[in-house]
Design a protein around this motif. Structure first.
Motif, PDB file in Angstrom:
ATOM      1  N   ARG A 355       0.818  -1.152   0.139  1.00 19.37           N
ATOM      2  CA  ARG A 355       0.041  -0.025  -0.020  1.00 19.37           C
ATOM      3  C   ARG A 355       0.702   1.079   0.139  1.00 19.37           C
ATOM      4  O   ARG A 355       0.627   2.170  -0.695  1.00 19.37           O
ATOM      5  N   PHE A 356       1.933   1.225   0.712  1.00 17.65           N
ATOM      6  CA  PHE A 356       2.785   2.212   0.746  1.00 17.65           C
ATOM      7  C   PHE A 356       3.485   2.526  -0.645  1.00 17.65           C
ATOM      8  O   PHE A 356       3.394   3.733  -1.192  1.00 17.65           O
ATOM      9  N   TYR A 357       3.877   1.463  -1.141  1.00 12.58           N
ATOM     10  CA  TYR A 357       4.228   1.653  -2.546  1.00 12.58           C
ATOM     11  C   TYR A 357       3.382   2.272  -3.665  1.00 12.58           C
ATOM     12  O   TYR A 357       3.805   3.063  -4.469  1.00 12.58           O
ATOM     13  N   LEU A 358       2.095   1.611  -3.616  1.00 13.60           N
ATOM     14  CA  LEU A 358       1.129   2.130  -4.529  1.00 13.60           C
ATOM     15  C   LEU A 358       0.734   3.648  -4.123  1.00 13.60           C
ATOM     16  O   LEU A 358       0.407   4.300  -5.230  1.00 13.60           O
ATOM     17  N   GLU A 359       0.788   4.228  -3.028  1.00 12.09           N
ATOM     18  CA  GLU A 359       0.424   5.330  -2.716  1.00 12.09           C
ATOM     19  C   GLU A 359       1.579   6.416  -3.110  1.00 12.09           C
ATOM     20  O   GLU A 359       1.094   7.596  -3.280  1.00 12.09           O
ATOM     21  N   ASN A 360       2.875   5.697  -3.331  1.00  9.96           N
ATOM     22  CA  ASN A 360       3.948   6.722  -3.994  1.00  9.96           C
ATOM     23  C   ASN A 360       4.163   6.325  -5.222  1.00  9.96           C
ATOM     24  O   ASN A 360       5.368   6.614  -5.623  1.00  9.96           O
ATOM     25  N   GLY A 361       3.374   5.844  -6.065  1.00  7.63           N
ATOM     26  CA  GLY A 361       3.463   5.718  -7.621  1.00  7.63           C
ATOM     27  C   GLY A 361       4.302   4.507  -7.995  1.00  7.63           C
ATOM     28  O   GLY A 361       4.507   4.511  -9.261  1.00  7.63           O
ATOM     29  N   LYS A 362       4.585   3.595  -7.093  1.00  9.34           N
ATOM     30  CA  LYS A 362       5.515   2.569  -7.494  1.00  9.34           C
ATOM     31  C   LYS A 362       4.602   1.157  -7.663  1.00  9.34           C
ATOM     32  O   LYS A 362       4.388   0.520  -7.041  1.00  9.34           O
ATOM     33  N   HIS A 363       4.129   1.213  -8.796  1.00 11.90           N
ATOM     34  CA  HIS A 363       3.146   0.238  -9.260  1.00 11.90           C
ATOM     35  C   HIS A 363       3.812  -1.278  -9.384  1.00 11.90           C
ATOM     36  O   HIS A 363       3.337  -2.243  -8.816  1.00 11.90           O
ATOM     37  N   ASP A 364       5.057  -1.394  -9.853  1.00  5.52           N
ATOM     38  CA  ASP A 364       5.687  -2.656 -10.086  1.00  5.52           C
ATOM     39  C   ASP A 364       6.080  -3.226  -8.777  1.00  5.52           C
ATOM     40  O   ASP A 364       5.841  -4.489  -8.579  1.00  5.52           O
ATOM     41  N   GLU A 365       6.674  -2.484  -7.713  1.00  2.11           N
ATOM     42  CA  GLU A 365       6.893  -2.804  -6.496  1.00  2.11           C
ATOM     43  C   GLU A 365       5.554  -3.447  -5.743  1.00  2.11           C
ATOM     44  O   GLU A 365       5.816  -4.492  -5.147  1.00  2.11           O
ATOM     45  N   GLY A 366       4.645  -2.586  -5.848  1.00  2.00           N
ATOM     46  CA  GLY A 366       3.440  -3.063  -4.967  1.00  2.00           C
ATOM     47  C   GLY A 366       2.863  -4.252  -5.483  1.00  2.00           C
ATOM     48  O   GLY A 366       2.512  -5.283  -4.768  1.00  2.00           O
ATOM     49  N   TRP A 367       2.695  -4.318  -7.136  1.00  2.22           N
ATOM     50  CA  TRP A 367       2.150  -5.420  -7.618  1.00  2.22           C
ATOM     51  C   TRP A 367       2.915  -6.759  -7.193  1.00  2.22           C
ATOM     52  O   TRP A 367       2.235  -7.888  -6.949  1.00  2.22           O
ATOM     53  N   MET A 368       4.285  -6.698  -7.396  1.00  3.75           N
ATOM     54  CA  MET A 368       5.031  -7.699  -7.062  1.00  3.75           C
ATOM     55  C   MET A 368       5.127  -8.636  -5.534  1.00  3.75           C
ATOM     56  O   MET A 368       4.907  -9.694  -5.306  1.00  3.75           O
ATOM     57  N   ILE A 369       4.753  -7.481  -4.557  1.00  2.90           N
ATOM     58  CA  ILE A 369       4.542  -7.871  -3.301  1.00  2.90           C
ATOM     59  C   ILE A 369       2.989  -8.403  -3.040  1.00  2.90           C
ATOM     60  O   ILE A 369       3.194  -9.789  -2.491  1.00  2.90           O
ATOM     61  N   LEU A 370       2.084  -8.063  -3.529  1.00  7.79           N
ATOM     62  CA  LEU A 370       0.894  -8.521  -3.449  1.00  7.79           C
ATOM     63  C   LEU A 370       0.855  -9.917  -4.402  1.00  7.79           C
ATOM     64  O   LEU A 370       0.196 -10.775  -3.665  1.00  7.79           O
ATOM     65  N   LYS A 371       1.744  -9.990  -5.369  1.00  6.64           N
ATOM     66  CA  LYS A 371       1.682 -11.370  -5.924  1.00  6.64           C
ATOM     67  C   LYS A 371       2.379 -12.451  -5.010  1.00  6.64           C
ATOM     68  O   LYS A 371       1.914 -13.369  -4.764  1.00  6.64           O
ATOM     69  N   GLN A 372       3.189 -11.924  -4.261  1.00  8.11           N
ATOM     70  CA  GLN A 372       4.077 -12.684  -3.400  1.00  8.11           C
ATOM     71  C   GLN A 372       2.899 -13.286  -2.072  1.00  8.11           C
ATOM     72  O   GLN A 372       3.105 -14.462  -1.755  1.00  8.11           O
ATOM     73  N   VAL A 373       2.311 -12.407  -1.736  1.00 14.83           N
ATOM     74  CA  VAL A 373       1.556 -12.443  -0.756  1.00 14.83           C
ATOM     75  C   VAL A 373       0.328 -13.598  -1.272  1.00 14.83           C
ATOM     76  O   VAL A 373       0.120 -14.581  -0.539  1.00 14.83           O
ATOM     77  N   HIS A 374      -0.138 -13.383  -2.480  1.00 13.04           N
ATOM     78  CA  HIS A 374      -1.066 -14.323  -2.927  1.00 13.04           C
ATOM     79  C   HIS A 374      -0.649 -15.884  -2.986  1.00 13.04           C
ATOM     80  O   HIS A 374      -1.185 -16.837  -2.736  1.00 13.04           O
ATOM     81  N   ASP A 375       0.655 -15.810  -3.862  1.00 17.50           N
ATOM     82  CA  ASP A 375       1.113 -16.998  -4.013  1.00 17.50           C
ATOM     83  C   ASP A 375       1.798 -17.750  -2.849  1.00 17.50           C
ATOM     84  O   ASP A 375       1.602 -19.089  -2.973  1.00 17.50           O
ATOM     85  N   THR A 376       2.107 -17.065  -1.832  1.00 18.40           N
ATOM     86  CA  THR A 376       2.389 -17.826  -0.535  1.00 18.40           C
ATOM     87  C   THR A 376       1.285 -18.554   0.202  1.00 18.40           C
ATOM     88  O   THR A 376       1.201 -19.596   0.746  1.00 18.40           O
ATOM     89  N   ASN A 377       0.166 -17.726   0.153  1.00 14.71           N
ATOM     90  CA  ASN A 377      -1.053 -18.126   0.667  1.00 14.71           C
ATOM     91  C   ASN A 377      -1.499 -19.465   0.022  1.00 14.71           C
ATOM     92  O   ASN A 377      -2.282 -20.302   0.703  1.00 14.71           O
ATOM     93  N   MET A 378      -1.432 -19.242  -1.370  1.00 10.25           N
ATOM     94  CA  MET A 378      -2.253 -20.448  -2.170  1.00 10.25           C
ATOM     95  C   MET A 378      -1.515 -21.701  -2.060  1.00 10.25           C
ATOM     96  O   MET A 378      -1.969 -22.811  -1.968  1.00 10.25           O
ATOM     97  N   ARG A 379      -0.088 -21.513  -2.041  1.00  9.40           N
ATOM     98  CA  ARG A 379       0.778 -22.682  -2.079  1.00  9.40           C
ATOM     99  C   ARG A 379       0.431 -23.459  -0.507  1.00  9.40           C
ATOM    100  O   ARG A 379       0.356 -24.516  -0.566  1.00  9.40           O
ATOM    101  N   ALA A 380       0.510 -22.486   0.345  1.00  4.12           N
ATOM    102  CA  ALA A 380       0.374 -23.329   1.850  1.00  4.12           C
ATOM    103  C   ALA A 380      -1.358 -23.698   2.014  1.00  4.12           C
ATOM    104  O   ALA A 380      -1.458 -24.710   2.703  1.00  4.12           O
ATOM    105  N   LYS A 381      -2.305 -23.290   1.248  1.00  3.04           N
ATOM    106  CA  LYS A 381      -3.647 -23.692   1.414  1.00  3.04           C
ATOM    107  C   LYS A 381      -3.910 -24.960   0.330  1.00  3.04           C
ATOM    108  O   LYS A 381      -4.920 -25.489   0.220  1.00  3.04           O
TER     109      LYS A 381
END
Length: 748
Positions: A355-381
């Protein structure tokens, strides 16, 4: 013939001009259409990914809804469409529309001179542009908030959030440890460093002053340089100076190290809650932020257990002469830095807030972290095949805050300009918290934070002091008094404790290798007496006379001899420095740490109840209800006339009031936008520490005098806080967004 050729040339030139104009208008039209399409896409709700056999979902564009790359976007990229704000002319034009054309000269004849009508128009246009830019930024923030919430729901709550929970819990645990460190080491440190009563009071309060500065500083920094980076820096400062404080010998250097240690740990609470909240969806936020509060309790339990296990073992020490001493309480200070060090190591493996990255215009960094969150949770489930379906995320347009630094500028001046720019941004952020949109909420929260902190910290310190006062009264009730006794040719080589001797006469008496605790000799005469290897505490000789007496290797300094006469008496090899109080037995140390352990453990039921009910009954009901019950419990203090009664009331008050603290932390996080969240939280937490200092100072002054004043102060503050809490807006079910607080305040 020549005229016909000229007419044809003019006709062709006119046709070319018409074609250029048509092309330009078409480009403008396409640009506007693309902008409208982009806005439409950003307004649409994001549909969650559902597992199916179609692998081409990213290419379906608007058919699936949400924030996927569409055909119109690709067409826009191919055609090179322009928005109205950046549209340009064709290559034959000399200047682009909106291009900077220089400062008009005085002889330009266009009325743009300073003070002229053109100047006024330009200034008005500038303000209009700033207002439009701010409105557009706010709109972007609201759109991002809605999309971000939907993305968090797709990412789910799982392994990543629980990992971050334990990592940030270590940082919160370090804050809880810091509160207890000085209180546990003070009885030993005061002997080791010869502390007077004012020095002890300053040492007890210096940590709160440091935490006040740290909360304000690191809270503001976290909104500018990032949550993770600010937290790592603040915890590093805490660890370094905690380590140094365990080795320094002088009172001044120890005080300085504890101050800077407090400055470091002060950033923990504002950053930790803001950081964790930005990885939680709205239905999980209240509950899991309340669970996170349990680590503060764990920090208190850890400090109590380590103090109990380490400090009473006086054998865990060494010294190099009389200049350097390392006693067991210093080992305890060193061990208390472990949670902070562990948090730093763990944080290096965690990402920054997306959220901090997206608020500061850093789209790619924010997207990569959200993807990391998604992939980590999906693999664990057990769903590793699920793919993160988001391709684009709304980012907030940035305000131009660049500083022009020439290449020839010295390095030190570059850093100075950067620091000045950062300071200005922080200042603007703080002032924004008191702007029209957030002013009422900020003042209301200030009142609630101050009233709760004043009563809570004041009472939690007042309780142990009252227990000590009751213990002291009970101890003094067992004092033995001897009057006009005559002692001759006797050797004392055992501990003398809790006695008063008046009008006595001692002739040729030897005091050898003994400890004196709470001994008072008044109007007595010591003739040809011998004192050797004597250690004393709370021992005084008032109006006594020493005739031909010898003091060898004792700590009976002259300040213990009050209005006494020395006739042909000698002091040899006095004990230098301050000695540890060896006469305190293990049971007393056990009681001190056990009481704090019980008081900290008592908040466990309140933590569990607040976590389970926070999202069910709402933040305001939890905050106001807990404050009211805490207020009522204050009036039971009048019945606390025994040690066990005070301990029971301490546990009751702590267990009830913790729910209101948890609710206040959650509602503070949710009432401010992401770019001001840690700044506001840090300011309010700094105010909390200031109120704690005032509460501790005022409540301690009434120990042993009256219970009525502390009870009235605490009850009145909690009643006022609970009333003001009901005036705050309810945030349960709200998206963690840049919401318009003015509307929320009007609803209340």
């Amino acid at each position: 013939m020549e005229d016909g050729y000229q007419n044809r040339t003019a006709f062709i030139k006119g046709a070319k001009d018409i074609a250029k104009e048509v092309k330009r208008q078409a480009s403008k039209k396409v640009g506007r259409s693309v902008d409208r399409m982009t806005d439409e896409y950003s307004k649409r709700s994001y549909s969650r990914f559902e597992e199916d056999d179609d692998d081409d979902y990213p290419m379906k564009g608007s058919q699936d809804g949400g924030y996927y790359r569409s055909d119109s976007q690709a067409a826009n990229d191919d055609e090179g469409g322009h928005s109205d704000s950046t549209e340009g002319h064709d290559e034959d034009d000399e200047i682009y529309e909106g291009e900077y054309q220089g400062i008009p000269r005085a002889d330009s004849g266009k009325g743009d001179l300073a003070g002229g009508p053109g100047s006024i128009t330009a200034v008005a246009q500038q303000f209009k542009d700033v207002g439009a830019s701010e409105a557009a930024r706010r709109k972007d923030q609201e759109e991002l908030a809605q999309q971000y919430e939907t993305i968090l729901q797709e990412c789910g709550h799982g392994k990543f959030q629980w990992t971050l929970y334990f990592v940030l819990g270590l940082a919160l645990m370090a804050d809880g440890v810091e509160i207890f460190v000085v209180g546990f080491v003070l009885p030993s440190a005061e002997k080791d460093m010869c502390l007077s009563e004012p020095s002890k009071s300053m040492l007890g309060l210096i940590v709160y002053f440091g935490m006040m500065v740290g909360a304000f500083l690191w809270g503001a920094m976290a909104d500018r340089i990032g949550r993770r980076q600010s937290l790592i820096i603040s915890l590093s400062i805490n660890s370094i100076f905690s380590f140094f404080s365990s080795f320094v010998q002088g009172y001044g250097t120890f005080l300085f190290c504890r101050l800077l240690s407090g400055v470091g740990i002060g950033g923990s609470i504002p950053i930790v809650f803001s950081y964790y909240s930005e990885f939680l969806s709205q239905e999980k936020r209240g509950e899991h932020l309340s669970w996170l509060c349990m680590f503060w309790m764990i920090g208190g339990i850890y400090a109590s257990a380590m103090a109990w296990a380490i400090i009473p073992h006086y054998g865990w020490s060494f010294q190099m002469g009389s200049a350097y001493q390392f006693h067991s309480w210093r080992v305890f200070v060193l061990v208390c830095a472990f949670p902070s060090v562990a948090a730093i190591a763990a944080l290096n493996a965690m990402p920054e807030s997306p959220r901090f990255y997206l608020e500061n215009g850093k789209h790619d960094e924010g997207w990569m972290i959200l993807k990391q969150v998604h992939d980590t949770n999906m693999r664990a489930k057990g769903y590793p095949e699920r793919v993160f379906t988001v391709t684009t995320i709304k980012t907030v347009r940035q305000v131009d805050e660049l500083v022009d630094i020439g290449t020839d500028t010295p390095v030190w001046q570059r850093y100075r300009l950067k620091i000045m720019s950062l300071s200005q941004q922080i200042r603007n952020n703080i002032l924004a918290c008191f702007g029209p949109e957030y002013k009422r909420t900020t003042f209301m929260l200030m009142a609630v934070w101050f009233s709760m902190s004043f009563s809570y910290y004041g009472l939690t310190v007042w309780f142990p002091d009252m227990i000590k006062y009751i213990q002291k009264q009970e101890y003094e009730s067992r004092t033995k008094t001897f009057t006009k006794e005559r002692v001759e040719h006797v050797t004392f080589n055992f501990t003398l404790e809790n006695q008063v001797h008046r009008d006595g006469y001692y002739f040729n008496v030897k005091f050898l290798s003994l400890k004196m605790k709470s001994m008072v000799f008044e109007d007595s005469v010591f003739e040809e007496c011998y004192f050797e290897d004597v250690t004393s505490t709370h021992t005084f000789f008032r109006n006594c006379t020493f005739i031909v007496s010898l003091f060898y290797n004792t700590d009976l300094f002259k300040y213990r001899l009050i209005n006494s006469k020395l006739i042909n008496s000698t002091f040899l090899h006095n004990k230098e420095g301050c000695m540890l109080d060896f006469s305190d037995d293990f049971n007393n140390a056990y009681m001190i740490y056990f009481v704090n352990f019980l008081g900290t453990l008592a908040v466990l039921p309140g933590n569990i109840v607040s976590a389970l009910l926070m999202d069910k009954i709402g933040r305001l009901r939890m905050l106001a209800g807990s404050s009211i019950i805490s207020c009522v419990s204050c009036f039971f203090l009048i019945f606390g006339n025994s040690e066990s009664g005070m301990i029971a009331l301490l546990c009751l008050f702590g267990g009830i009031s913790i729910a209101s603290w948890n609710a206040l932390d959650v509602i503070t996080v949710e009432l401010y936008p992401s770019d001001k969240r840690t700044t506001a939280f840090g300011f309010l937490n700094a105010l909390c520490k200031l109120a704690a200092v005032l509460g501790i100072s005022i409540f301690q002054s009434f120990v042993g005098i009256t219970k009525a004043v502390p009870i009235l102060f605490a009850g009145g503050a909690l009643a006022a806080g609970s009333f003001l809490a009901t005036k705050l807006p309810e945030t349960r079910g709200q998206v963690l967004q840049e919401c318009n607080l003015r509307e929320l305040e009007e609803e209340t």
